[in-house]
Design a protein around this motif. Sequence first.
Motif, PDB file in Angstrom:
ATOM      1  N   ASP A 299      37.257 -22.914   7.297  1.00 38.52           N
ATOM      2  CA  ASP A 299      37.002 -21.994   6.180  1.00 38.52           C
ATOM      3  C   ASP A 299      37.522 -20.613   6.548  1.00 38.52           C
ATOM      4  N   LEU A 300      38.377 -20.064   5.693  1.00 39.82           N
ATOM      5  CA  LEU A 300      38.894 -18.721   5.886  1.00 39.82           C
ATOM      6  C   LEU A 300      38.459 -17.855   4.707  1.00 39.82           C
ATOM      7  N   ARG A 301      37.888 -16.680   4.983  1.00 44.74           N
ATOM      8  CA  ARG A 301      37.603 -15.736   3.899  1.00 44.74           C
ATOM      9  C   ARG A 301      38.678 -14.651   3.906  1.00 44.74           C
ATOM     10  N   LEU A 302      39.326 -14.467   2.753  1.00 44.84           N
ATOM     11  CA  LEU A 302      40.458 -13.550   2.646  1.00 44.84           C
ATOM     12  C   LEU A 302      39.979 -12.177   2.174  1.00 44.84           C
ATOM     13  N   THR A 323      31.639 -14.106  15.021  1.00 47.07           N
ATOM     14  CA  THR A 323      32.537 -14.620  13.984  1.00 47.07           C
ATOM     15  C   THR A 323      33.983 -14.250  14.325  1.00 47.07           C
ATOM     16  N   PRO A 324      34.898 -15.236  14.337  1.00 42.18           N
ATOM     17  CA  PRO A 324      36.296 -14.905  14.640  1.00 42.18           C
ATOM     18  C   PRO A 324      36.952 -14.122  13.505  1.00 42.18           C
ATOM     19  N   VAL A 325      37.859 -13.218  13.890  1.00 46.03           N
ATOM     20  CA  VAL A 325      38.550 -12.354  12.931  1.00 46.03           C
ATOM     21  C   VAL A 325      40.052 -12.436  13.185  1.00 46.03           C
ATOM     22  N   THR A 348      36.419  -0.135  17.093  1.00 43.21           N
ATOM     23  CA  THR A 348      35.289  -0.498  17.951  1.00 43.21           C
ATOM     24  C   THR A 348      34.225  -1.251  17.149  1.00 43.21           C
ATOM     25  N   ARG A 349      34.294  -1.153  15.810  1.00 39.29           N
ATOM     26  CA  ARG A 349      33.351  -1.911  14.971  1.00 39.29           C
ATOM     27  C   ARG A 349      33.567  -3.421  15.079  1.00 39.29           C
ATOM     28  N   LEU A 350      34.696  -3.826  15.670  1.00 33.83           N
ATOM     29  CA  LEU A 350      34.976  -5.257  15.838  1.00 33.83           C
ATOM     30  C   LEU A 350      34.529  -5.779  17.205  1.00 33.83           C
ATOM     31  N   GLN A 387      44.360 -21.899  14.928  1.00 30.93           N
ATOM     32  CA  GLN A 387      44.165 -22.870  16.016  1.00 30.93           C
ATOM     33  C   GLN A 387      43.508 -22.217  17.237  1.00 30.93           C
ATOM     34  N   MET A 388      43.808 -20.941  17.474  1.00 33.36           N
ATOM     35  CA  MET A 388      43.285 -20.262  18.655  1.00 33.36           C
ATOM     36  C   MET A 388      41.904 -19.643  18.421  1.00 33.36           C
ATOM     37  N   SER A 389      41.452 -19.630  17.165  1.00 31.87           N
ATOM     38  CA  SER A 389      40.157 -19.018  16.853  1.00 31.87           C
ATOM     39  C   SER A 389      39.022 -19.989  17.157  1.00 31.87           C
ATOM     40  N   PRO A 390      37.928 -19.521  17.762  1.00 30.09           N
ATOM     41  CA  PRO A 390      36.789 -20.399  18.026  1.00 30.09           C
ATOM     42  C   PRO A 390      36.142 -20.879  16.730  1.00 30.09           C
ATOM     43  N   HIS A 391      35.156 -21.762  16.865  1.00 31.15           N
ATOM     44  CA  HIS A 391      34.555 -22.406  15.698  1.00 31.15           C
ATOM     45  C   HIS A 391      33.860 -21.416  14.771  1.00 31.15           C
ATOM     46  N   GLY A 392      33.665 -21.863  13.526  1.00 36.20           N
ATOM     47  CA  GLY A 392      32.980 -21.043  12.525  1.00 36.20           C
ATOM     48  C   GLY A 392      33.953 -20.530  11.481  1.00 36.20           C
ATOM     49  N   ARG A 393      33.378 -19.997  10.409  1.00 33.51           N
ATOM     50  CA  ARG A 393      34.217 -19.408   9.365  1.00 33.51           C
ATOM     51  C   ARG A 393      35.000 -18.229   9.935  1.00 33.51           C
ATOM     52  N   ILE A 394      36.257 -18.092   9.522  1.00 39.35           N
ATOM     53  CA  ILE A 394      37.120 -17.025  10.034  1.00 39.35           C
ATOM     54  C   ILE A 394      37.263 -15.949   8.964  1.00 39.35           C
TER      55      ILE A 394
END
Length: 412
Positions: A299-302, A323-325, A348-350, A387-394
């Motif tokens: 799942d990707l949120r745009l 959460t991966p970004v 730095t908020r990330l 592919q390189m992002s860990p699990h969960g919604r991106i």
Amino acid sequence: MAGNSDPLTPRAKIAVTAGKAVAAASRAAGRGSGSVIGGRVALKLDPDLLARLAQNLDVVLVSATNGKTTTTRLIAEALRAAGPVVSNALGANMPAGITSALAGSSEARYGVIEVDEKYLAGVARDTDPKCIALLNLSRDQLDRAAETRMLAENWREGLAGSKAVIVANADDPLVVWAASSSPNVIWVAAGQMWKDDAWSCPSCGGVMQRPGDDWFCGECGFRRPTPSWALSGDHVLDPHGSAWPIHLQLPGRANKANAASSAAVAAVFGVPPQVALERMYQVQAVAGRYDVVQFQERDLRLLLAKNPAGWLETFSLIDPPPTPVILSVNARGADGTDTSWLWDVDYTRLSGHPICVIGDRKLDLAVRLEVANQQFQVCDNLDQAVQMSPHGRIEVIANYTAFQDLRRRVGN
């Protein structure tokens, strides 16, 4: 009003027909919606076409650096309670795109039109709007739009003495300065997270004082006007002091602010806040923004963020770490080719989010993240980043053309 005698001359009718034909050919060739090229052809054949198309409509213009596409959609939904609406809902917001949108409907009573900041004064001259919504002004496309103070001055001169009701954000000093030349202004306390473009007074250049949510110039007395509408938490306060709940499918504080301004606009046309806000719930996504899509079984949120103010608001939307970004930045013509604005964004908020960086200017962004001590990976494209992002919604955050690239890749 719609239903009056046909405002279109034979020349105008030919221009509309030719514009639609060119737009259809452009769509058939797979070159997008065709609205801009169609509008250009139509205006070439009849330079007065925009004014002719607008003369039987009650027109609302919406302009801002951030949020104008979403606010245009919210206002359009609200006004449909009072009659048929035509709108440039896909964001083609310069004269050609606006002309093309208005040519698409002969039955509408209301025209709800998003306008690029640089073109607001000219489009207002052509369309004789009943209402103009001014939401915010901040740095954007530095190489194209010059500085915000000049834009505010252009708005101020272009709207001076306008018959339109101006619905303006009382919390943005640049917007207040621009709107103050108009005789009929409705002030909305819509808030302002990003303040870095308004530390000096637009009236005299003095230093702006900002105690709490208030602001004023200590030198010339230019100050925040008293709002008659306000965003208060999850409610809109109307001029009578009634609180109306905001229920949106769109996320974040910025969209509640957009809803507050939209409710104030709807009231100008006699649509009560309760009706307007209920109708705004229908809006789920705007030109792909906020959509959650499936891509590579993830799942990707745009999310769209075009400038420092937009990135700041967007960071407040994303799910908490870890959460991966994925961040994507281009610097093509429509984005502005100057990426120095990246240094104005507080990355730095990330912290705590696994970050992947893509886009034409991924290395510019990588240097910025390195200085902000963020952990990140540079990837060749969206596929590799997912592919390189860990699990969960991106959460995928992109600027303008990067966002269009993403939508094409995920089939949205």
